[in-house]
Design an enzyme around this catalytic site. Structure first.
Site, PDB file in Angstrom:
ATOM      1  N   GLY A  14       0.820  -1.361   0.031  1.00  0.00           N
ATOM      2  CA  GLY A  14      -0.077  -0.159   0.092  1.00  0.00           C
ATOM      3  C   GLY A  14       0.768   1.346  -0.112  1.00  0.00           C
ATOM      4  O   GLY A  14       2.064   1.253  -0.506  1.00  0.00           O
ATOM      5  N   GLY A  17       4.181   0.787   2.166  1.00  0.00           N
ATOM      6  CA  GLY A  17       4.929  -0.117   1.750  1.00  0.00           C
ATOM      7  C   GLY A  17       5.862   0.506   0.499  1.00  0.00           C
ATOM      8  O   GLY A  17       6.875   0.245   0.351  1.00  0.00           O
ATOM      9  N   PHE A 116     -10.976  20.387   6.512  1.00  0.00           N
ATOM     10  CA  PHE A 116     -11.306  18.772   7.109  1.00  0.00           C
ATOM     11  C   PHE A 116     -11.414  18.635   8.562  1.00  0.00           C
ATOM     12  O   PHE A 116     -10.833  19.935   9.322  1.00  0.00           O
ATOM     13  CB  PHE A 116     -10.101  17.991   6.750  1.00  0.00           C
ATOM     14  CG  PHE A 116     -10.466  16.704   5.875  1.00  0.00           C
ATOM     15  CD1 PHE A 116     -10.745  17.073   4.633  1.00  0.00           C
ATOM     16  CD2 PHE A 116     -10.560  15.442   6.532  1.00  0.00           C
ATOM     17  CE1 PHE A 116     -11.032  15.725   3.710  1.00  0.00           C
ATOM     18  CE2 PHE A 116     -10.950  14.381   5.466  1.00  0.00           C
ATOM     19  CZ  PHE A 116     -11.219  14.458   4.223  1.00  0.00           C
ATOM     20  N   ASP A 217      -2.779  -9.037   9.418  1.00  0.00           N
ATOM     21  CA  ASP A 217      -1.934 -10.057   9.476  1.00  0.00           C
ATOM     22  C   ASP A 217      -0.502  -9.612   9.945  1.00  0.00           C
ATOM     23  O   ASP A 217       0.173 -10.569  10.793  1.00  0.00           O
ATOM     24  CB  ASP A 217      -1.657 -10.483   7.888  1.00  0.00           C
ATOM     25  CG  ASP A 217      -2.899 -10.638   7.086  1.00  0.00           C
ATOM     26  OD1 ASP A 217      -3.919 -11.091   7.970  1.00  0.00           O
ATOM     27  OD2 ASP A 217      -3.054 -10.457   6.088  1.00  0.00           O
ATOM     28  N   GLN A 236     -11.121   3.947  15.475  1.00  0.00           N
ATOM     29  CA  GLN A 236     -11.842   5.145  15.096  1.00  0.00           C
ATOM     30  C   GLN A 236     -13.060   4.752  14.245  1.00  0.00           C
ATOM     31  O   GLN A 236     -13.152   3.885  13.322  1.00  0.00           O
ATOM     32  CB  GLN A 236     -11.021   6.138  14.201  1.00  0.00           C
ATOM     33  CG  GLN A 236     -11.634   7.149  13.695  1.00  0.00           C
ATOM     34  CD  GLN A 236     -10.882   8.152  12.711  1.00  0.00           C
ATOM     35  OE1 GLN A 236     -10.770   8.045  11.638  1.00  0.00           O
ATOM     36  NE2 GLN A 236      -9.979   8.996  13.598  1.00  0.00           N
ATOM     37  N   HIS A 238     -15.678   6.257  11.706  1.00  0.00           N
ATOM     38  CA  HIS A 238     -16.024   7.569  10.683  1.00  0.00           C
ATOM     39  C   HIS A 238     -17.357   7.727  10.657  1.00  0.00           C
ATOM     40  O   HIS A 238     -18.147   6.959  10.543  1.00  0.00           O
ATOM     41  CB  HIS A 238     -15.302   6.972   9.337  1.00  0.00           C
ATOM     42  CG  HIS A 238     -15.282   8.173   8.334  1.00  0.00           C
ATOM     43  ND1 HIS A 238     -16.381   8.812   7.828  1.00  0.00           N
ATOM     44  CD2 HIS A 238     -14.162   8.891   7.918  1.00  0.00           C
ATOM     45  CE1 HIS A 238     -15.886  10.013   7.186  1.00  0.00           C
ATOM     46  NE2 HIS A 238     -14.591   9.874   7.028  1.00  0.00           N
ATOM     47  N   LEU A 248     -17.487   4.192   2.510  1.00  0.00           N
ATOM     48  CA  LEU A 248     -16.929   5.510   3.135  1.00  0.00           C
ATOM     49  C   LEU A 248     -17.669   6.578   2.170  1.00  0.00           C
ATOM     50  O   LEU A 248     -17.452   6.469   0.984  1.00  0.00           O
ATOM     51  CB  LEU A 248     -15.489   5.348   3.336  1.00  0.00           C
ATOM     52  CG  LEU A 248     -15.075   6.747   4.027  1.00  0.00           C
ATOM     53  CD1 LEU A 248     -15.209   6.856   5.420  1.00  0.00           C
ATOM     54  CD2 LEU A 248     -13.414   6.816   4.032  1.00  0.00           C
ATOM     55  N   THR A 250     -16.347  10.541   2.052  1.00  0.00           N
ATOM     56  CA  THR A 250     -15.312  11.480   2.580  1.00  0.00           C
ATOM     57  C   THR A 250     -15.867  12.363   3.430  1.00  0.00           C
ATOM     58  O   THR A 250     -16.818  13.072   3.099  1.00  0.00           O
ATOM     59  CB  THR A 250     -14.511  11.752   1.427  1.00  0.00           C
ATOM     60  OG1 THR A 250     -13.528  12.532   2.014  1.00  0.00           O
ATOM     61  CG2 THR A 250     -15.190  12.570   0.447  1.00  0.00           C
ATOM     62  N   GLU A 251     -15.037  12.570   4.535  1.00  0.00           N
ATOM     63  CA  GLU A 251     -15.130  13.720   5.150  1.00  0.00           C
ATOM     64  C   GLU A 251     -15.007  15.182   4.393  1.00  0.00           C
ATOM     65  O   GLU A 251     -15.515  16.102   4.742  1.00  0.00           O
ATOM     66  CB  GLU A 251     -14.062  13.880   6.348  1.00  0.00           C
ATOM     67  CG  GLU A 251     -14.256  14.787   7.691  1.00  0.00           C
ATOM     68  CD  GLU A 251     -13.327  14.364   8.545  1.00  0.00           C
ATOM     69  OE1 GLU A 251     -12.730  15.332   9.260  1.00  0.00           O
ATOM     70  OE2 GLU A 251     -13.157  13.365   9.109  1.00  0.00           O
ATOM     71  N   ARG A 282     -13.597  13.117  14.368  1.00  0.00           N
ATOM     72  CA  ARG A 282     -14.491  12.117  13.885  1.00  0.00           C
ATOM     73  C   ARG A 282     -14.946  11.425  15.067  1.00  0.00           C
ATOM     74  O   ARG A 282     -16.193  10.976  15.334  1.00  0.00           O
ATOM     75  CB  ARG A 282     -13.699  10.985  13.229  1.00  0.00           C
ATOM     76  CG  ARG A 282     -13.234  11.551  11.656  1.00  0.00           C
ATOM     77  CD  ARG A 282     -12.398  10.628  11.115  1.00  0.00           C
ATOM     78  NE  ARG A 282     -12.136  11.044   9.688  1.00  0.00           N
ATOM     79  CZ  ARG A 282     -11.294  10.529   8.658  1.00  0.00           C
ATOM     80  NH1 ARG A 282     -10.592   9.484   9.126  1.00  0.00           N
ATOM     81  NH2 ARG A 282     -11.074  11.121   7.596  1.00  0.00           N
ATOM     82  N   HIS A 349     -13.317   2.380  10.910  1.00  0.00           N
ATOM     83  CA  HIS A 349     -12.573   2.751   9.971  1.00  0.00           C
ATOM     84  C   HIS A 349     -11.058   2.590  10.241  1.00  0.00           C
ATOM     85  O   HIS A 349     -10.351   2.420   9.180  1.00  0.00           O
ATOM     86  CB  HIS A 349     -12.953   4.498   9.736  1.00  0.00           C
ATOM     87  CG  HIS A 349     -12.170   5.174   8.642  1.00  0.00           C
ATOM     88  ND1 HIS A 349     -12.326   4.552   7.494  1.00  0.00           N
ATOM     89  CD2 HIS A 349     -11.400   6.223   8.695  1.00  0.00           C
ATOM     90  CE1 HIS A 349     -11.672   5.596   6.631  1.00  0.00           C
ATOM     91  NE2 HIS A 349     -11.085   6.401   7.581  1.00  0.00           N
ATOM     92  N   GLU A 379      -0.825   2.051   8.999  1.00  0.00           N
ATOM     93  CA  GLU A 379      -1.845   1.473   9.686  1.00  0.00           C
ATOM     94  C   GLU A 379      -1.655   0.418  10.839  1.00  0.00           C
ATOM     95  O   GLU A 379      -1.666   0.179  11.702  1.00  0.00           O
ATOM     96  CB  GLU A 379      -3.069   1.239   9.068  1.00  0.00           C
ATOM     97  CG  GLU A 379      -4.277   1.281  10.201  1.00  0.00           C
ATOM     98  CD  GLU A 379      -5.618   1.167   9.803  1.00  0.00           C
ATOM     99  OE1 GLU A 379      -6.452   0.900  10.387  1.00  0.00           O
ATOM    100  OE2 GLU A 379      -5.645   1.300   8.423  1.00  0.00           O
ATOM    101  N   ARG A 390      -7.451   9.673  15.181  1.00  0.00           N
ATOM    102  CA  ARG A 390      -6.629  10.137  14.187  1.00  0.00           C
ATOM    103  C   ARG A 390      -7.652  11.142  13.505  1.00  0.00           C
ATOM    104  O   ARG A 390      -8.862  11.128  13.096  1.00  0.00           O
ATOM    105  CB  ARG A 390      -6.416   9.299  13.142  1.00  0.00           C
ATOM    106  CG  ARG A 390      -5.773   9.655  12.258  1.00  0.00           C
ATOM    107  CD  ARG A 390      -5.496   8.587  10.967  1.00  0.00           C
ATOM    108  NE  ARG A 390      -6.574   7.978  10.296  1.00  0.00           N
ATOM    109  CZ  ARG A 390      -7.163   8.476   9.374  1.00  0.00           C
ATOM    110  NH1 ARG A 390      -7.056   9.666   8.858  1.00  0.00           N
ATOM    111  NH2 ARG A 390      -8.425   7.698   8.844  1.00  0.00           N
ATOM    112  N   SER A 395      -3.712  10.248   7.879  1.00  0.00           N
ATOM    113  CA  SER A 395      -3.198   8.702   7.706  1.00  0.00           C
ATOM    114  C   SER A 395      -2.493   8.906   6.304  1.00  0.00           C
ATOM    115  O   SER A 395      -1.344   8.074   6.179  1.00  0.00           O
ATOM    116  CB  SER A 395      -4.523   7.800   7.360  1.00  0.00           C
ATOM    117  OG  SER A 395      -5.313   8.180   6.491  1.00  0.00           O
ATOM    118  N   LEU A 396      -2.969   9.459   5.179  1.00  0.00           N
ATOM    119  CA  LEU A 396      -2.293   9.450   3.922  1.00  0.00           C
ATOM    120  C   LEU A 396      -0.955  10.175   4.345  1.00  0.00           C
ATOM    121  O   LEU A 396       0.085   9.871   3.654  1.00  0.00           O
ATOM    122  CB  LEU A 396      -3.009  10.203   2.930  1.00  0.00           C
ATOM    123  CG  LEU A 396      -4.290   9.338   2.534  1.00  0.00           C
ATOM    124  CD1 LEU A 396      -4.836  10.079   1.106  1.00  0.00           C
ATOM    125  CD2 LEU A 396      -3.708   8.076   1.939  1.00  0.00           C
TER     126      LEU A 396
END
Length: 580
Positions: A14, A17, A116, A217, A236, A238, A248, A250-251, A282, A349, A379, A390, A395-396
């Site tokens: 992701g 990674g 946001f 995992d 969390q 959302h 989802l 989006t906010e 949130r 979320h 995450e 959060r 997160s991004l």
């Protein structure tokens, strides 16, 4: 069994990674193992944006961002990590722009920014436009951009390889063991450094925004190898998931001016957060929604949801800024968001907890000592920039800042250290696990156990919790873990045996659900995403500390969760009452 040798192995493809891989592969021979093809990773589902104090649209600075992150995390944030993240956010966004990410733009051609939840100017004075975005497909664009750059740098991907064990020998990281979906073969990857970036645990809940693959995992593998998990009680929810589905919305919809309304059409967030209103953090919005439902102001015949109202926004604004979520409303609910409010409810979320790391991504084996050669980011990890809750778009940012840092640190470690010998028979644990499930003649169904686990977690460990509900969840999970010993799969084959892997994933989720509810039961306070109705106030005297959960194995083979605690790192911001 096949044995491979790489300087650095990254688990997960992701955002975290692949950001790590871009750095690592330029400095060391790197392999990326991923259970999915990289462009299907869950980062692609993130919609709203990635925050950075660019000040492209209005005045902003990274210190305000740091304050919002600490306050939003209800002061459980490690402030040294938050300062690094918010300061490096600006370069992280510019790096992505230089890699080719097609951000939405202002009329002057700069990266556009929007409001946001929880992000403010001048330490909480008013909302600020800080979120950099690409319509409502920001995560998708980040994932595609990072993948293209991985291809450019020649990153070696091993797609559909499930990492099922971590190898530690002589006190150092020795590699990982993976199961290849296409053949059923077991592969050992010897490595000087390993980076876990394998995502979250949302599928322990029934109503969730998470993909089916988010089964914890990496966290489960580390936990079974004796490493702690930090702050797992903080999950969390959302506020705006599609009613009953959890998909989802989006906010960013509220950042563009969307309003939460109850059955009377009231903009109810004005009562709960008079300054930030619908852009409160949130946890505050999710609790407000459930309070409205509980007090009889929910919408629909069952009164079990509220509305996200976009009808007052111009259609051209929705088309330009929120094309995906408006299409979701049409596809999944059969409604027209130009004219109809969208039924929503909170959805599981994001997990704030995970494998504990320091700011370089090094994994901690206790409160102070690291595991040499082992790193984590995203995450799956807990560097604790999110604390108890959060903020949206962090997160991004987290995956880019700390994914980069982990990749650099891992490559540097690999350059300065030799391989550790593999332990004797390195694939023994994985081979035993696979053989046991294939040969089982038990009577329990994976699907049924998973369903009961998710229903219990939704009912007992959701937005509102009490000691009684958490004790019920502890008992339910214990009973399910016992029944799991008698689980059986129908597919006994080797090639593309998803039946087998779903059984292994269920085992991971049951372990992590147990850690979550045991940790939540012990935390007798309310903080961020963890709200105890029997302990409704925050207790900074007793609980201004991180939970550290360890797996204990008794002589008879039974296991339990042992809890310890770790101090929170405070620098500039002292705890105070959260006001909105």
């Amino acid at each position: 069994m096949q044995i491979h040798q790489y300087d650095t192995v990254i688990v997960g493809a992701g955002g975290a990674g692949m950001r790590a891989a871009i750095e690592s592969t330029q400095r060391s021979r790197t392999a990326v193992l991923t259970k999915l093809y990289p462009t299907r990773s869950h980062t692609g589902a993130a919609q709203g944006g990635m925050c950075a104090a660019l000040a492209n649209v209005e005045e902003d600075n990274w210190e305000w961002h740091t304050f919002d992150t600490v306050k939003g995390g209800d002061y459980l944030v490690d402030q040294d990590a938050a300062e690094i993240m918010c300061k490096e956010a600006i370069d992280a966004v510019i790096d992505l722009e230089k890699m080719g990410l097609p951000f939405s733009r202002t009329e002057q051609g700069r990266i556009d920014q929007r409001r946001f939840g929880g992000h403010s100017r001048n330490h909480g004075e008013a909302p600020v436009r800080r979120s950099c975005y690409a319509a409502d497909r920001t995560g998708h664009m980040i994932l595609q951009t990072l993948f293209q750059n991985c291809v450019k740098h020649g990153v070696e991907f091993f797609n559909e390889f499930y990492v099922l064990d971590l190898l530690i020998n002589e006190g150092r990281t020795a590699g990982v063991v993976a199961y290849e979906l296409a053949t059923g073969e077991i592969h050992v990857f010897q490595a000087k450094a390993v980076v876990f970036a394998s995502g979250g645990t949302g599928k322990m809940f029934k109503v969730t925004s998470n993909a089916h693959t988010l089964t914890g995992d990496g966290q489960a593998v580390a936990y079974r190898r004796g490493l702690p998990l930090e702050d797992m009680e903080f999950f969390q929810f959302h506020p705006t998931g599609i009613w009953r589905m959890g998909i989802l919305l989006t906010e960013g919809a509220r950042g563009e001016g969307g309003i939460l309304r109850n059955k009377d059409g009231e903009r109810f967030m004005e009562r709960y957060a008079p300054v930030m209103k619908d852009l409160a953090s949130r946890d505050v919005c999710s609790r407000a929604i459930y309070s409205e439902i509980r007090e009889g102001r929910g919408c629909g015949p069952d009164g079990d949801h509220v509305y996200l109202d976009l009808t007052h926004l111009p259609p051209e604004q929705l088309d330009a800024k929120l094309p995906d979520i408006t299409e979701f409303a049409r596809t999944y609910l059969g409604i027209e968001p130009y004219t109809d409010p969208i039924p929503i409810q909170p959805t599981a979320h994001y997990g704030m907890g995970g494998i504990p790391t320091n700011v370089e991504g090094e994994v901690l084996k206790n409160n102070t000592d690291v595991v040499p050669g082992l790193y984590a980011a995203g995450e799956v990890a807990c560097v604790s920039v999110h604390g108890a809750n959060r903020l949206g778009t962090n997160s991004l940012l987290d995956i880019n800042v700390f994914g980069r840092r982990a990749g650099l640190a891992a490559a540097e470690f690999a350059a300065n250290n030799d391989f550790v010998p593999l332990p004797e028979n390195p694939a023994a644990l994985v081979q035993g696990l696979v053989d046991t499930l294939r040969e089982s003649t038990g009577t329990e169904s994976v699907a049924q156990l998973r369903k009961e686990m998710q229903e219990s977690m939704d009912a007992n460990a959701s937005v509102y919790r009490t000691g009684d509900t958490l004790k019920q969840a502890v008992a339910d999970i214990a009973a399910l873990r016992e029944r799991y010993k008698n689980v059986a799969i129908q597919d006994k084959g080797e090639r593309f045996n998803t039946d087998l892997l779903e059984a292994i994933e269920l085992g991971n989720l049951l372990d992590l659900a147990e850690v979550t509810v045991v940790s939540a039961l012990a935390r007798e306070e309310s903080r961020g995403g963890h709200y105890r109705e029997d302990f409704p106030t925050r207790d900074d005297v007793k609980f201004m500390q991180h939970t550290m959960a360890y797996r204990e194995e008794a002589a008879d083979g039974s296991t339990s969760v042992r809890l310890d605690y770790k101090p929170v790192v405070q620098t500039r911001y002292q705890p105070m009452e959260r006001k909105y």
